[in-house]
Design an enzyme around this catalytic site. Structure first.
Site, short mmCIF file in Angstrom:
data_model
loop_
_atom_site.label_atom_id
_atom_site.label_comp_id
_atom_site.label_asym_id
_atom_site.label_seq_id
_atom_site.Cartn_x
_atom_site.Cartn_y
_atom_site.Cartn_z
N GLU A 58 -45.47 -102.05 31.23
CA GLU A 58 -45.99 -102.76 32.40
C GLU A 58 -44.96 -102.57 33.49
OE1 GLU A 58 -48.10 -106.46 31.94
OE2 GLU A 58 -47.67 -106.45 29.81
N TYR A 116 -46.07 -102.10 39.38
CA TYR A 116 -47.37 -102.16 40.07
C TYR A 116 -48.57 -102.33 39.14
CZ TYR A 116 -44.15 -100.32 43.42
OH TYR A 116 -43.04 -100.17 44.22
N GLY A 117 -48.35 -102.39 37.84
CA GLY A 117 -49.48 -102.53 36.94
C GLY A 117 -49.15 -102.05 35.54
N VAL A 149 -49.18 -99.34 32.35
CA VAL A 149 -49.12 -97.89 32.11
C VAL A 149 -49.62 -97.60 30.70
CG1 VAL A 149 -47.66 -95.84 32.19
CG2 VAL A 149 -47.06 -97.83 33.59
N ASP A 189 -37.66 -97.52 45.68
CA ASP A 189 -37.50 -98.34 44.46
C ASP A 189 -36.86 -97.51 43.35
OD1 ASP A 189 -37.74 -100.67 42.94
OD2 ASP A 189 -39.77 -100.21 42.27
#
Length: 288
Positions: free
Chosen positions: A12, A15-16, A18, A125
């Site tokens: 996780e 952004y969401g 995987v 990032d």
């Protein structure tokens, strides 16, 4: 999604979720299912635009984005899959990487960053978790541009706080005019971590993060960083620290390596070395 099967959740991210999946030819991919903040509004057009730019990035040190699947409610990005990331490797390499390995990874990281910066794409990032590696020793940068497409979040999908350890002091002090130097700061932090085997500035809050930076590199002032006092979160009452000698907190890095790192970790973003300049540095000319 019908093209992909055998979905296995592998993480996780910021952004969401995987997933690891295969297509009908047995090829393995990483599917990044983007969580949309306001699902009722669909995918922001800015995100679509940014993602389309990512599809154009083709470089051996950038994870390839093969496909974008979007419906009204979700966005799925189909990336090439690599088994390991730099954080996992550092976790098992006590005391840091061998110098030849650290140099190879840094060279590859800078090559990918230089390519993206030339194409006017920032990462924003960078951290060891976003640097994927394979058994051949190849390093590839993941999640390029996603911070811009979806906004730098304060918390991860799992409600963990997003790490501040690789965030530049100009960002921490509220600068909105950031450009390529923010990525170069992160590269410097990653370089130091590869050499030392532990994070250089493991802060627990934005204030703590800044203080950790200042305790090592010294507290900035108008002489060594013009206009620093104009940044929104600059505090004239910051504790005043003198910079430490690099040798006191860097073990196993030679003089040319220290010189390169010192140019990446300049407090003033305008004084930071660029990725292209870093690739030409003497550190990469010498043999180990």
């Amino acid at each position: 999604m019908e093209k992909y099967h055998g979905l296995e959740k592998i993480g996780e991210g910021t952004y969401g979720v995987v997933y690891k999946a295969q297509n009908n030819y047995g090829e393995t991919f990483a599917l990044k299912k983007i969580r949309l903040e306001k699902e009722d509004e669909g995918i922001p057009s800015t995100a679509i635009r940014e993602i389309s730019i990512l599809k154009e990035l083709k470089h051996s040190n950038i994870v390839k984005l093969y496909d974008v699947i979007h419906t009204k409610k979700r966005l799925i990005l189909v990336f090439e899959h690599l088994d390991q990331d730099l954080k996992k490797l550092l976790d098992v390499c006590d005391g840091g990487l061998e110098s030849v390995t650290a140099k190879s990874f840094l060279l590859q990281l800078l090559s990918g960053i230089a390519y993206c910066h030339e194409h006017r794409v920032l990462h924003r990032d960078l951290k060891p978790q976003n640097l994927l590696i394979n058994r051949e020793g190849e390093l590839k940068i993941a999640d390029f541009g996603l911070a811009r497409a979806f906004g730098i979040p304060v918390r991860k999908y799992t409600h963990e706080v997003v790490t501040l350890w690789y965030r530049a002091p100009d960002i921490l002090m509220g600068s909105k005019k950031y450009s390529t130097p923010i990525d170069m700061w992160s590269v410097g932090c990653i370089f130091a971590e590869m050499v030392n085997g532990r994070p250089l500035f493991p802060g627990v809050s934005e204030t703590d993060q800044l203080m950790r930076i200042f305790r090592i590199l010294g507290t900035p002032n108008s002489e060594n960083w013009p206009n620093v006092t104009e940044l929104p979160k600059y505090d004239p009452d910051f504790m005043v620290y003198e910079p430490l000698p690099w040798e006191t907190f860097l073990k196993g890095l030679d003089d040319t390596g220290i010189d390169l790192l010192s140019k990446m970790l300049r407090l003033d973003p305008n004084q930071r070395i660029t990725a292209k300049q870093a690739l030409e540095h003497a550190y990469f000319k010498e043999s180990n």
